[in-house]
Motif scaffolding. Sequence first.
Motif, PDB file in Angstrom:
ATOM      1  N   VAL A 182       0.824  -1.197   0.000  1.00 54.03           N
ATOM      2  CA  VAL A 182       0.000   0.000   0.000  1.00 54.03           C
ATOM      3  C   VAL A 182       0.868   1.262   0.000  1.00 54.03           C
ATOM      4  O   VAL A 182       0.448   2.328  -0.437  1.00 54.03           O
ATOM      5  CB  VAL A 182      -0.997  -0.067   1.175  1.00 54.03           C
ATOM      6  N   ALA A 183       2.114   1.113   0.462  1.00 50.85           N
ATOM      7  CA  ALA A 183       3.027   2.262   0.500  1.00 50.85           C
ATOM      8  C   ALA A 183       3.329   2.791  -0.901  1.00 50.85           C
ATOM      9  O   ALA A 183       3.753   3.925  -1.065  1.00 50.85           O
ATOM     10  CB  ALA A 183       4.328   1.865   1.194  1.00 50.85           C
ATOM     11  N   LEU A 184       3.078   1.943  -1.901  1.00 50.60           N
ATOM     12  CA  LEU A 184       3.286   2.358  -3.287  1.00 50.60           C
ATOM     13  C   LEU A 184       2.481   3.610  -3.624  1.00 50.60           C
ATOM     14  O   LEU A 184       2.865   4.421  -4.462  1.00 50.60           O
ATOM     15  CB  LEU A 184       2.844   1.195  -4.176  1.00 50.60           C
ATOM     16  N   ARG A 185       1.353   3.759  -2.950  1.00 49.50           N
ATOM     17  CA  ARG A 185       0.484   4.906  -3.244  1.00 49.50           C
ATOM     18  C   ARG A 185       1.087   6.224  -2.770  1.00 49.50           C
ATOM     19  O   ARG A 185       0.601   7.291  -3.130  1.00 49.50           O
ATOM     20  CB  ARG A 185      -0.884   4.704  -2.592  1.00 49.50           C
ATOM     21  N   GLN A 186       2.152   6.139  -1.945  1.00 49.34           N
ATOM     22  CA  GLN A 186       2.865   7.364  -1.569  1.00 49.34           C
ATOM     23  C   GLN A 186       3.473   8.012  -2.811  1.00 49.34           C
ATOM     24  O   GLN A 186       3.704   9.211  -2.845  1.00 49.34           O
ATOM     25  CB  GLN A 186       4.020   7.020  -0.605  1.00 49.34           C
ATOM     26  N   ASP A 187       3.774   7.175  -3.805  1.00 49.14           N
ATOM     27  CA  ASP A 187       4.533   7.632  -4.970  1.00 49.14           C
ATOM     28  C   ASP A 187       3.657   7.976  -6.166  1.00 49.14           C
ATOM     29  O   ASP A 187       4.164   8.276  -7.233  1.00 49.14           O
ATOM     30  CB  ASP A 187       5.537   6.546  -5.385  1.00 49.14           C
ATOM     31  N   VAL A 188       2.361   7.853  -6.001  1.00 54.40           N
ATOM     32  CA  VAL A 188       1.471   8.054  -7.144  1.00 54.40           C
ATOM     33  C   VAL A 188       0.506   9.197  -6.851  1.00 54.40           C
ATOM     34  O   VAL A 188      -0.093   9.253  -5.777  1.00 54.40           O
ATOM     35  CB  VAL A 188       0.665   6.765  -7.437  1.00 54.40           C
ATOM     36  N   GLY A 189       0.390  10.109  -7.792  1.00 58.27           N
ATOM     37  CA  GLY A 189      -0.580  11.191  -7.679  1.00 58.27           C
ATOM     38  C   GLY A 189      -1.622  11.023  -8.769  1.00 58.27           C
ATOM     39  O   GLY A 189      -1.285  10.651  -9.895  1.00 58.27           O
ATOM     40  N   VAL A 190      -2.874  11.266  -8.428  1.00 58.49           N
ATOM     41  CA  VAL A 190      -3.944  10.997  -9.374  1.00 58.49           C
ATOM     42  C   VAL A 190      -4.824  12.231  -9.545  1.00 58.49           C
ATOM     43  O   VAL A 190      -5.236  12.846  -8.565  1.00 58.49           O
ATOM     44  CB  VAL A 190      -4.804   9.803  -8.908  1.00 58.49           C
ATOM     45  N   VAL A 191      -5.071  12.587 -10.788  1.00 54.57           N
ATOM     46  CA  VAL A 191      -5.940  13.723 -11.104  1.00 54.57           C
ATOM     47  C   VAL A 191      -7.117  13.195 -11.914  1.00 54.57           C
ATOM     48  O   VAL A 191      -6.931  12.670 -13.007  1.00 54.57           O
ATOM     49  CB  VAL A 191      -5.176  14.795 -11.898  1.00 54.57           C
ATOM     50  N   LEU A 192      -8.303  13.289 -11.358  1.00 50.18           N
ATOM     51  CA  LEU A 192      -9.495  12.758 -12.019  1.00 50.18           C
ATOM     52  C   LEU A 192     -10.376  13.906 -12.496  1.00 50.18           C
ATOM     53  O   LEU A 192     -10.132  15.061 -12.168  1.00 50.18           O
ATOM     54  CB  LEU A 192     -10.279  11.863 -11.060  1.00 50.18           C
ATOM     55  N   HIS A 193     -11.432  13.570 -13.238  1.00 46.85           N
ATOM     56  CA  HIS A 193     -12.226  14.682 -13.763  1.00 46.85           C
ATOM     57  C   HIS A 193     -13.081  15.365 -12.701  1.00 46.85           C
ATOM     58  O   HIS A 193     -13.579  16.428 -12.925  1.00 46.85           O
ATOM     59  CB  HIS A 193     -13.060  14.328 -15.003  1.00 46.85           C
ATOM     60  N   ARG A 194     -13.237  14.735 -11.546  1.00 45.89           N
ATOM     61  CA  ARG A 194     -13.806  15.505 -10.437  1.00 45.89           C
ATOM     62  C   ARG A 194     -12.967  15.253  -9.200  1.00 45.89           C
ATOM     63  O   ARG A 194     -12.304  14.222  -9.088  1.00 45.89           O
ATOM     64  CB  ARG A 194     -15.280  15.145 -10.191  1.00 45.89           C
TER      65      ARG A 194
END
Lengths: 321, 221, 129
Positions: A74-86
Amino acid sequence: MSSELAFSLRGVGAAVSGSFALRDVSFELPTGYVMGLMGANGAGKTTAIRCLLGMRGFETGEIELLGHRVPGPVALRQDVGVVLHRTYFVGDWRLAEVERALRPFYDRWDRARYRQLLADFGLDLRARVKDLSRGMAVKLMIAVALSHQARLLVFDEPTSGLDPATRDELAGIIGDFLLDEGHSVLFSTHITSDLDRIGDYLTLIHEGRIAATGTKDEILDAYRVVRGGPDDLSEPVGVQLIGLRRTPAGTQALVRTGEAGLLSGDVLVEAPTLEEIAVHIGARANRRDPHPGASGGTSRRPRPDVGRQDRGSSMSARETA
Amino acid sequence: MTAIARVAVLNLRTIAPYRSQGLVLLGVAVLLGARSPVLVLPALGLLAAPIAAYPFNVADKAGLETLYSLLPVTRRCVLYGHYAWAMASYLAAVAVGAALAFPLARVEAVPFTGRTFLTMLTLAWALFAVNVAIQFPLLIRFGYTRVSVLATTVPLALLFFIIVKLDLTIGSVQIWLPLLWAAGLAAMAASAAVAITTDRKRLRYGKPERDDPTGTNQRLE
Amino acid sequence: MRVVLSNSAGVPLYQQIKEQVGTAILSGELAEGSALPSVRALARDLRISIITTTRAYADLAAEGFIATVPGKGAYVLPLDSALVREQLLRQVEDGLQAALDAARRAGLQREDLIEILDGLIHAEQDAVR
């Protein structure tokens, strides 16, 4: 090898509903580059992204994200940024509260960076999430991603609903992010003008399958657009006409570069734009041909399953690589 | 553990913008307490359940399920975090209840002994635990908009007031106290287990997904 | 550094960058040792892909115009380096070949050509003076 890839999907299949599924989806992005994921609405862009991010399961194939198998730590999500349409923040949060709510979850949250980014983006700490315009909301999600020092930014149709000036600003923000060679960007879009310029790699997805993937130049080199009179391009031998469009004024289709030589004389063969590639590949099943009998087969509308098999054999997932 | 606490705090922050509405509930409790200070605690136990469920309402509207799936916490921590938040809201509610009940009892000159307090605390717990234990797995699986929180709260409230009307003496409940505590705890534990089991179907690898009641997979394109 | 990209030139973007930077170096506009933006900074500033700027810089480096320092950027190499000289010689040859082709069609002789060349050199010297 795997550490040099920002991510890879290999043979991923995921059933979404009775009539839609990702099938044998494979594409990968080397670290340090931008990939555009291009396809019509409903082609499977968002599903592919959700699989990649571990937001939904998949039945077959494997996915690797920043050197880890998905589903991974789950620590992998420290490295991922997500931009969604809302946005995925409480509408009544002020931007200062967004930080207070999220900061505890991230090991490397940088408070000064968050404030600096908001200032750079022209966002007020006291503004409420629900009052942000579309462009401001995108910038807020980017600010959050950069504040927790993500290495991979994933955008789901970031440019839809943005004015040209904001789109250009976004391209600049992505460019800034990519100054670090360890950073990578994936974004899905159906507006090709944005990709045309900043995308290093392109993946075209259509009806849950990968139509083509590779560097932008590879994709552009792989196809030719052909134009002819209303009666041209009927039943050419050995040439698959992709997204054939026949009107009383003329005929236009996309062909693979290798097959373009087999076309008979009177047609115009040109290098396509990304827009044209997207239009013709996206049109393959949607467009109803006015003269189905004369269409040479490819643009007829077969039963969905037959159509998929047809495409599966004729367009392999990595044909341009 | 800390991840669970973080999710619990996130729930608090989720409803923080709506704190003024909580004051209304507090006002109701005070009004009730003015009539019968003894009943403040059970009433707040009952009111704490919808407050504990309120983050699900905000989450539904704001798409926080997406946030939960992007934050670096496991799904299990998210679920336990919701339950930790529920426990915290019970504790806060009874703390407020105690702070109200004792002074009100003094003002109204109603006897309010430690034994009565313990009884009322237990009643509050039982009412709260049954509510949350029933609601949470449903809220987690189906979301707030598809589960009416009032569905369990209203019947329980009626039951509670019937018991009061029947003039159930405090003494007669006494022997049941340990059982009520244990039953509440058991209900909560069972509820968390059910929530985790049913939730596992949401995200599945290697097998076809048959149904998707939360609708998360339908909101795709 | 000044790079003006055309969308309608029909020339690939990487080639446009390469030609413009090369011209600036040959003309002395970009002096020896001057720093060029990194591949990634240039991509950001021009809003184009990193692969495109990487290719332009790789070509410029291969032709001896610039040297790239991984992770840092690039700088302009001395102009008299052999590669650049060769590059210039090739340009001279190409130009003279074009002149020769035109001369043949016009029926000019060797003496006429030398005369024209002398005239051009004198005119340039006069202009400098």
